[in-house]
Structure formats: structure tokens, C-alpha cells
Motif scaffolding. Structure first.
Motif, mmCIF file in Angstrom:
data_model
loop_
_atom_site.group_PDB
_atom_site.id
_atom_site.type_symbol
_atom_site.label_atom_id
_atom_site.label_comp_id
_atom_site.label_asym_id
_atom_site.label_seq_id
_atom_site.Cartn_x
_atom_site.Cartn_y
_atom_site.Cartn_z
ATOM 1 N N GLU A 92 5.583 -6.705 -5.255
ATOM 2 C CA GLU A 92 5.710 -5.768 -4.137
ATOM 3 C C GLU A 92 7.188 -5.513 -3.856
ATOM 4 O O GLU A 92 7.996 -6.434 -3.821
ATOM 5 C CB GLU A 92 5.058 -6.303 -2.871
ATOM 6 C CG GLU A 92 3.554 -6.425 -2.933
ATOM 7 C CD GLU A 92 3.115 -7.845 -3.188
ATOM 8 O OE1 GLU A 92 1.943 -8.158 -2.954
ATOM 9 O OE2 GLU A 92 3.967 -8.654 -3.642
ATOM 10 N N LEU A 93 7.502 -4.245 -3.656
ATOM 11 C CA LEU A 93 8.867 -3.857 -3.312
ATOM 12 C C LEU A 93 8.963 -3.654 -1.805
ATOM 13 O O LEU A 93 8.129 -2.975 -1.210
ATOM 14 C CB LEU A 93 9.246 -2.568 -4.039
ATOM 15 C CG LEU A 93 10.650 -2.022 -3.764
ATOM 16 C CD1 LEU A 93 11.709 -2.929 -4.353
ATOM 17 C CD2 LEU A 93 10.788 -0.609 -4.332
ATOM 18 N N GLY A 101 2.653 -0.963 -8.536
ATOM 19 C CA GLY A 101 2.730 0.351 -9.161
ATOM 20 C C GLY A 101 3.620 1.313 -8.406
ATOM 21 O O GLY A 101 3.649 2.501 -8.712
ATOM 22 N N MET A 102 4.334 0.808 -7.391
ATOM 23 C CA MET A 102 5.261 1.572 -6.563
ATOM 24 C C MET A 102 4.555 2.602 -5.693
ATOM 25 O O MET A 102 5.104 3.647 -5.350
ATOM 26 C CB MET A 102 6.357 2.240 -7.403
ATOM 27 C CG MET A 102 7.249 1.251 -8.143
ATOM 28 S SD MET A 102 8.191 0.160 -7.041
ATOM 29 C CE MET A 102 7.364 -1.438 -7.324
ATOM 30 N N THR A 103 3.298 2.307 -5.319
ATOM 31 C CA THR A 103 2.556 3.120 -4.364
ATOM 32 C C THR A 103 2.755 2.540 -2.973
ATOM 33 O O THR A 103 2.564 1.339 -2.770
ATOM 34 C CB THR A 103 1.059 3.130 -4.692
ATOM 35 O OG1 THR A 103 0.872 3.685 -5.993
ATOM 36 C CG2 THR A 103 0.279 3.948 -3.670
ATOM 37 N N PRO A 104 3.164 3.350 -1.978
ATOM 38 C CA PRO A 104 3.360 2.812 -0.634
ATOM 39 C C PRO A 104 2.047 2.337 -0.027
ATOM 40 O O PRO A 104 1.035 3.035 -0.083
ATOM 41 C CB PRO A 104 3.938 3.998 0.142
ATOM 42 C CG PRO A 104 3.552 5.211 -0.644
ATOM 43 C CD PRO A 104 3.491 4.788 -2.071
ATOM 44 N N ILE A 105 2.041 1.147 0.517
ATOM 45 C CA ILE A 105 0.826 0.564 1.077
ATOM 46 C C ILE A 105 0.972 0.182 2.546
ATOM 47 O O ILE A 105 -0.033 -0.033 3.231
ATOM 48 C CB ILE A 105 0.382 -0.682 0.273
ATOM 49 C CG1 ILE A 105 1.505 -1.729 0.230
ATOM 50 C CG2 ILE A 105 -0.052 -0.279 -1.122
ATOM 51 C CD1 ILE A 105 1.078 -3.036 -0.424
ATOM 52 N N ILE A 136 6.524 8.361 1.788
ATOM 53 C CA ILE A 136 6.455 7.401 1.675
ATOM 54 C C ILE A 136 5.500 6.666 2.532
ATOM 55 O O ILE A 136 5.267 5.734 2.414
ATOM 56 C CB ILE A 136 6.595 6.723 0.421
ATOM 57 C CG1 ILE A 136 7.655 7.029 -0.468
ATOM 58 C CG2 ILE A 136 7.149 5.641 0.859
ATOM 59 C CD1 ILE A 136 8.399 6.564 -1.274
ATOM 60 N N LEU A 137 4.778 6.718 3.276
ATOM 61 C CA LEU A 137 4.139 6.136 4.446
ATOM 62 C C LEU A 137 2.643 6.337 4.359
ATOM 63 O O LEU A 137 2.167 7.446 4.235
ATOM 64 C CB LEU A 137 4.694 6.795 5.704
ATOM 65 C CG LEU A 137 4.132 6.325 7.048
ATOM 66 C CD1 LEU A 137 4.431 4.873 7.277
ATOM 67 C CD2 LEU A 137 4.672 7.196 8.145
ATOM 68 N N THR A 138 1.880 5.261 4.464
ATOM 69 C CA THR A 138 0.418 5.357 4.483
ATOM 70 C C THR A 138 -0.134 4.637 5.690
ATOM 71 O O THR A 138 -0.777 5.273 6.520
ATOM 72 C CB THR A 138 -0.184 4.770 3.200
ATOM 73 O OG1 THR A 138 0.294 3.436 3.006
ATOM 74 C CG2 THR A 138 0.204 5.596 1.978
ATOM 75 N N LEU A 139 -0.006 3.393 5.825
ATOM 76 C CA LEU A 139 -0.563 2.626 6.927
ATOM 77 C C LEU A 139 0.573 2.100 7.780
ATOM 78 O O LEU A 139 1.478 1.467 7.283
ATOM 79 C CB LEU A 139 -1.386 1.446 6.381
ATOM 80 C CG LEU A 139 -1.920 0.457 7.423
ATOM 81 C CD1 LEU A 139 -2.910 1.151 8.345
ATOM 82 C CD2 LEU A 139 -2.576 -0.736 6.736
ATOM 83 N N LEU A 140 0.525 2.413 9.070
ATOM 84 C CA LEU A 140 1.571 1.954 9.977
ATOM 85 C C LEU A 140 1.084 0.752 10.754
ATOM 86 O O LEU A 140 0.055 0.799 11.407
ATOM 87 C CB LEU A 140 1.958 3.082 10.947
ATOM 88 C CG LEU A 140 2.965 2.715 12.052
ATOM 89 C CD1 LEU A 140 4.295 2.329 11.415
ATOM 90 C CD2 LEU A 140 3.135 3.869 13.021
ATOM 91 N N VAL A 141 1.840 -0.317 10.676
ATOM 92 C CA VAL A 141 1.539 -1.515 11.450
ATOM 93 C C VAL A 141 2.595 -1.639 12.523
ATOM 94 O O VAL A 141 3.766 -1.795 12.230
ATOM 95 C CB VAL A 141 1.546 -2.768 10.549
ATOM 96 C CG1 VAL A 141 1.217 -4.017 11.353
ATOM 97 C CG2 VAL A 141 0.555 -2.598 9.407
#
Length: 370
Positions: A155-156, A177-181, A9-14
Motif C-alpha cells: 500500500e502506498l 495496484g495503485m488504486t485509491p482505496i 484520487i479519492l474514493t472513501l473518506l474516513v
């Protein structure tokens, strides 16, 4: 009880900012205006012939067309549909892990275009129901997902607990589109005191993407935006809210006050619900007691009692001011962004009911400038 208290699930961590860098604001103790909260009983969900198998609800949600979905606490794979007048219509799906089946439903929220989102923790998926309450698609979700919401642009937002007792939760954002951002952390310490426990926060999302995260064991609400920017943290210390970390309970069985899932109204105000011990909470202790505040049978009088009252408050976050406060002799939870809420009760013979309320903030009349 005082009857006036019922309505009332995880792409960019803030990374989250350091605790010292966060803006922490204390909310005023007294209301800043002569505002009041009005409660209207909208309908009562009934199980007159026992077909529904209604019990203490784990989840109650309102559909876009004004019907109600209920997940009974003793059957977390069951979703029950009631019409707008409160009569039972039919089950939605059935227990299981296949299509149109549920194992452990922990949340139901409105989606896009009159769709309904059902979070099934047991199956590890989010089910999208169309307007006819038929499965349109399913989406895999990360482990430990709990509270969630969707913005008006699709956005979910998911809250996922960090295991092993960490003091923070991860908030994950998925695009239409339910892609993790994006993902970021909430629940950073707010000062001295015991660490905040994981799995003790509750998230809500406004249509425009504001996120409010309530700490369950203390009166603290974090405010974030959809980009992962921390806006501010609001704290409040009313006399009637005794946090878990402030000292031992006077009784090992005494239920502890806690902050439930908040809501953000159209004007950006924060509505909170706190559950606090009823003045007669000890009368509710008996065979089959439920220390999570639901209706309890087998009290000393032999009739049902309620362990917890609800305190509903409205806060203006920009000025950290309290607008209004209302204490209700019932265990109330918000079930829709529009201010609908539900409470559960039983009559003297154990017949279950779910009362649906609508809460509105009434502002003082504008001054006459003539």
C-alpha cells in the motif's frame, strides 16, 4: 563546539475524530531508562572532481544495495548516484518531463522487491525504478503530494496538503495496484493555541502500516494505522524547543526550532529529529545564509558555520515515555527506515560533503538474576 556532541484520487473518506475525542498524551521530560543513542559514521559522499555537482542536498536516500541517491538543492531535476564507499558513480535520469527524466524531486523511498520510488512534484508523478535504477513505471499522484511511504504489503501512503491555509492535511492510501482505496485527515487541532499550518507536517510509514505524522512547528506526533484510525497523539514540551506560536523570536533572523520527518523502528518506537538553533548561530549569518539550517559560507570569521543543531530522541508510544536523547552539532535527517541518516557540510574552501550516519538505541544490560 563541543566535539562530544558530534557523536553523540479519492474514493472513501474516513473522517478524523474530533480533537476532544483523540487521545493526547504528554511525553515524559526525563528518560525512563539509562538508555543511550549511539551514532556511527558509515561513509562520506564526496564530489572530489566536481563531476557530480554536489551541493546542499534536498533529498538523500539509501538504496537496498547500500548505495546513495542525492538530489542537490540547486538542481531539483537531478538525481545523483554514489556507491557505498561515497564515490560518485553517475546521474540517474536527467532533468526534464519525459521518460527517465525528473523536474522537481521532493522524495525518494524504498518500494517493493528492491524497487525505488521517486516522487516528482514538478511532473506530478511517482516514478518506480527497478533494481538497476531504470524506470519500470510511472504513477500519477494528486496535486500537493509531499511526504509518502509504502507498507511491506504494497500500500502506498501519500500526504497531500489541503490548499488555502487549512489546518489539516489529507492522507491518501492506494492499494498495491495503485488504486485509491481510502483517504482521511490529519492535523486536527490539539487544543488552544494558534492553528497548525498546512504544509508543516511530515509523514513516515512503517512496513506494517503504522503512520507517524510530525508537526513541523511544534513537538507533536500523530499516530495512525493504515485503515485511517487515529491511535494517539504524542506531545512534548522540552525547554530547548520553542514553538513558533509561543512568542516572537528574540531576533528576526533567528532560525526557529522545528520537528523533522520521524521514523518508526522495528520495535514500534518513534525516533524524532528536532532542529534547534546552534549556540553560535549568529556567526553563520552572512552573505548567502540559508535559514533552513544548511551549511552557510561568508560568516564573520570567513569560514563555514552551521545554523542548526539536531536533537535526536527515542519515544515509546505505548507508555509515552522518553527513552533517550542526543544533541548533535550537525543538521541531520533520517534517510532510511533502518536508522541511516545524513548531514551536509563544507570544508574551509567550500568542498561539499554528505556524511552518512547510523543511529542505534543502546538499552541497559539485563540484570544478573544469578
Amino acid at each position: 563546539m563541543d566535539a562530544t556532541r558530534l557523536f553523540p484520487i479519492l474514493t472513501l473518506l474516513v473522517s478524523a475524530p474530533d480533537a476532544q475525542a483523540q487521545e493526547i498524551r504528554s511525553v515524559s521530560d526525563e528518560p525512563a531508562c539509562s538508555c543511550r543513542i549511539e551514532a556511527e559514521l558509515v561513509t562520506t559522499l564526496r564530489d572530489d572532481d566536481g563531476r557530480a555537482g554536489l551541493s546542499t542536498p534536498l533529498v538523500v536516500a539509501r538504496t537496498p544495495d547500500g548505495r546513495y541517491l542525492v538530489v542537490p538543492g540547486n538542481r531539483q531535476g537531478a538525481v545523483l548516484l554514489f556507491d557505498s564507499s561515497g564515490s560518485f558513480e553517475r546521474p540517474v535520469g536527467r532533468p526534464g518531463q519525459g521518460p527517465q527524466e525528473f523536474r522537481n524531486v521532493i522524495g525518494i523511498q524504498p518500494g517493493l522487491a528492491d524497487s525505488i520510488l521517486v516522487l516528482d512534484a514538478g511532473a506530478g508523478r511517482l516514478t518506480v525504478l527497478d533494481s538497476s535504477l531504470t524506470v519500470a513505471r510511472t504513477i500519477r499522484v494528486p496535486d500537493f503530494s509531499s511526504w509518502f511511504g509504502m507498507t511491506e504489503s504494497g500500500e502506498l501512503v501519500l500526504q497531500t496538503a489541503i490548499p488555502r491555509g487549512a489546518s489539516q492535511d489529507r492522507i491518501r492510501v492506494l492499494d498495491r495496484g495503485m488504486t485509491p482505496i481510502r483517504s482521511f485527515m490529519s492535523g486536527a487541532p490539539i487544543g488552544p493555541g494558534a492553528p497548525v499550518q498546512s504544509l508543516r507536517r511530515r509523514l513516515t510509514v512503517s512496513p506494517d502500516g503504522r503512520i507517524a505524522v510530525a508537526h513541523n512547528d511544534r513537538y507533536v506526533v500523530e499516530l495512525w494505522n493504515i485503515s485511517g484510525q487515529h491511535l494517539e497523539t504524542l506531545t512534548r514540551s522540552p525547554d530547548w524547543f520553542q514553538a513558533l506560536h509561543e512568542g516572537p523570536s528574540t531576533s528576526p533572523q533567528r532560525p526557529s526550532p522545528r520537528l523533522e520527518t520521524p521514523r518508526i523502528d522495528a520495535e514500534g518506537r518513534i525516533w524524532t529529529v528536532s532542529h534547534v538553533p546552534d549556540p553560535e548561530w549568529e556567526n553563520a549569518l552572512g552573505e548567502g545564509r540559508d535559514l533552513y539550517g544548511r551549511t552557510v559560507l561568508g560568516s564573520r570569521e570567513g569560514a563555514q558555520s552551521i545554523l542548526l543543531d539536531s536533537v535526536i530522541e527515542v519515544i515509546e508510544p505505548e507508555t509515552a515515555t522518553l527513552f533517550a536523547s542526543l544533541r548533535i552539532d550537525a543538521h541531520v535527517v533520517f534517510i532510511s527506515p533502518e536508522g541511516f541518516a545524513a548531514s551536509y557540510r563544507q570544508d574551509d574552501i567550500g568542498q561539499p560533503y554528505v556524511d552518512v550516519w547510523k543511529f542505534e538505541l543502546v538499552l541497559p544490560p539485563a540484570p544478573d538474576v544469578r
